[in-house]
Enzyme design. Structure first.
Site, mmCIF file in Angstrom:
data_model
loop_
_atom_site.group_PDB
_atom_site.id
_atom_site.type_symbol
_atom_site.label_atom_id
_atom_site.label_comp_id
_atom_site.label_asym_id
_atom_site.label_seq_id
_atom_site.Cartn_x
_atom_site.Cartn_y
_atom_site.Cartn_z
ATOM 1 N N GLN A 104 0.848 -1.199 0.000
ATOM 2 C CA GLN A 104 0.000 0.000 0.000
ATOM 3 C C GLN A 104 0.883 1.249 0.000
ATOM 4 O O GLN A 104 0.381 2.362 -0.104
ATOM 5 C CB GLN A 104 -0.879 0.023 1.250
ATOM 6 C CG GLN A 104 -1.820 -1.162 1.373
ATOM 7 C CD GLN A 104 -2.442 -1.218 2.770
ATOM 8 O OE1 GLN A 104 -3.476 -0.614 3.021
ATOM 9 N NE2 GLN A 104 -1.814 -1.931 3.672
ATOM 10 N N ASP A 107 6.246 4.710 -1.297
ATOM 11 C CA ASP A 107 7.602 5.237 -1.057
ATOM 12 C C ASP A 107 8.709 4.582 -1.879
ATOM 13 O O ASP A 107 9.870 4.990 -1.799
ATOM 14 C CB ASP A 107 7.941 5.173 0.446
ATOM 15 C CG ASP A 107 7.869 3.748 1.027
ATOM 16 O OD1 ASP A 107 8.025 2.763 0.261
ATOM 17 O OD2 ASP A 107 7.667 3.631 2.251
ATOM 18 N N HIS A 122 -1.574 1.679 -4.072
ATOM 19 C CA HIS A 122 -1.953 3.086 -3.867
ATOM 20 C C HIS A 122 -1.047 4.055 -4.610
ATOM 21 O O HIS A 122 -0.991 5.229 -4.273
ATOM 22 C CB HIS A 122 -1.989 3.406 -2.361
ATOM 23 C CG HIS A 122 -3.082 2.682 -1.623
ATOM 24 N ND1 HIS A 122 -3.105 2.516 -0.248
ATOM 25 C CD2 HIS A 122 -4.216 2.078 -2.077
ATOM 26 C CE1 HIS A 122 -4.197 1.848 0.102
ATOM 27 N NE2 HIS A 122 -4.880 1.560 -0.990
ATOM 28 N N CYS A 154 0.393 21.368 -21.772
ATOM 29 C CA CYS A 154 -0.933 21.991 -21.913
ATOM 30 C C CYS A 154 -1.268 22.989 -20.806
ATOM 31 O O CYS A 154 -2.343 23.593 -20.840
ATOM 32 C CB CYS A 154 -2.009 20.906 -21.984
ATOM 33 S SG CYS A 154 -2.446 20.207 -20.380
ATOM 34 N N ASN A 217 3.248 -7.080 13.262
ATOM 35 C CA ASN A 217 2.893 -5.704 13.619
ATOM 36 C C ASN A 217 3.346 -5.438 15.053
ATOM 37 O O ASN A 217 3.445 -6.372 15.855
ATOM 38 C CB ASN A 217 1.366 -5.509 13.500
ATOM 39 C CG ASN A 217 0.962 -4.052 13.334
ATOM 40 O OD1 ASN A 217 1.334 -3.196 14.133
ATOM 41 N ND2 ASN A 217 0.207 -3.767 12.281
ATOM 42 N N GLU A 219 1.544 -3.728 17.017
ATOM 43 C CA GLU A 219 0.303 -3.646 17.800
ATOM 44 C C GLU A 219 -0.716 -4.616 17.215
ATOM 45 O O GLU A 219 -0.673 -4.886 16.021
ATOM 46 C CB GLU A 219 -0.341 -2.251 17.641
ATOM 47 C CG GLU A 219 0.567 -1.078 17.905
ATOM 48 C CD GLU A 219 0.566 -0.714 19.369
ATOM 49 O OE1 GLU A 219 -0.345 -1.173 20.079
ATOM 50 O OE2 GLU A 219 1.485 0.013 19.791
#
Ligand code: BJW
Ligand code: ZN
Length: 255
Positions: A104, A107, A122, A154, A217, A219
């Site tokens: 996602q 970077d 994304h 343009c 993760n 969390e």
């Protein structure tokens, strides 16, 4: 050398037998490189509401503010390096017969770490395009005087080639990602809060199709209850250690 970390035998066994492994990443994998995440106390969103910056409405209302935000993030990203988590995933590409990396993140750190096949759901902060004629416009930012970038062909307004709220994901990337999720033997969800759809449905699709679902993760997330294994800790430590454990086993099996 990465310090050895104990992993559950069921996970090591699943990875030793796996033919198709999928890694799905979010902002947390780049946190140890110094790229801020979106949510939580340190996240980008703690200072701004997402709709204020990552939507077409926000861009139409105040394109200079949105460009200021992307220019700021471009500067951060250009100055950081991929971390051990990105590098471990790049090495995993060569460990399994089939390995699919879905991110996602915008970077580009997975490619910079050496991953060669990356599905970017994304978009990518290094690309921009003209909203009027569609021309790709690489390497543009807000000017020093705060002028938004304009198309040289343009005169149209240029926008970052990223996916904002309310916008469709790139169809090819989405289709390839959904197909990989459905065919995965082991599916990793790494460093994502798993709240932004449709991306957050990929781990659930994989699980429904029989994959062994592993979350990495710092969390717990809304996905944790569905995972077969939750590896709680920083991905920059967990992934290299897991890579070493699995590489040793797979080489033994293939000897
Ligand atoms: C670590 C760590 C360490 C920290 N190691 N871990 C109501 C219900 C359901 C859906 C919707 C709804 N209302 C609207 C929607 C749809 C909407 C959506 O999902 N909204 C929800 C938020 C409610 N989705 C969309 O609009 C999508 N499009 C869509 O649906 O199209 C169909 C459609 C079209 C038209 C009309 C209607 C429907 C598009 C979503 C686009 C998201 N875009 C962004 C910005 C991209 C560009 C940019 O970067 O600027 O994508 S938002 C932002 O969130 C970014 C991220 O990719 C995405 C996910 O965030 P991520 O990566 O999970 O980061 P965090 O910060 O949330 O989490 C970090 C995690 O890392 C945490 O868990 C930490 O604990 C962990 N961590 N350090 C391991 N060292
Ligand atoms: Zn143009």
């Amino acid at each position: 050398m990465t310090p050895a970390m104990p992993f559950p035998e069921t996970l090591l066994e699943a990875l030793t037998r796996a033919r198709h492994v999928v890694a799905f990443t979010g902002a947390g994998i780049s946190a140890e490189s110094g790229v801020p995440t979106f949510r939580g106390p340190e996240g980008i969103w703690s200072k701004f509401k997402p709709e204020e910056l990552a939507s077409m409405d926000a861009f139409v209302r105040n394109p200079a503010l949105v460009w200021e935000w992307y220019t700021h993030r471009k500067t951060i990203i250009a100055a950081v390096q991929p971390n051990q988590g990105h590098i471990a995933l790049a090495r995993m590409e060569r460990l399994f017969p089939r390995f699919t990396l879905i991110t996602q993140n915008i970077d580009n750190l997975h490619r910079r770490a050496g991953s060669t096949r990356v599905h970017e759901l994304h978009g990518n902060i290094e690309r921009s395009y003209c909203m009027t004629c569609g021309r790709p416009c690489p390497d543009v930012s807000l000017s020093g005087q705060g002028q938004i970038p304009r198309c040289q062909a343009c005169g149209g307004i240029i926008r970052p080639d990223v996916v904002w709220f309310g916008e469709m994901l790139p169809e090819d990337e989405w289709n390839a990602s959904a197909a990989a999720a459905a065919a995965a033997d082991v599916f990793f969800s790494i460093g994502t809060s798993a709240v932004v759809y449709p991306a957050a449905s990929l781990p659930l699709m994989a699980k429904r199709s029989g994959a062994y679902l592993v979350e990495v993760n710092t969390e717990p997330t809304p996905l944790s209850g569905q995972a077969d294994e939750c590896l709680l800790g920083p991905s920059g430590s967990i992934l290299p250690s897991l890579y070493e454990a699995v590489a040793t086993r797979r080489h033994k099996v293939n000897d």
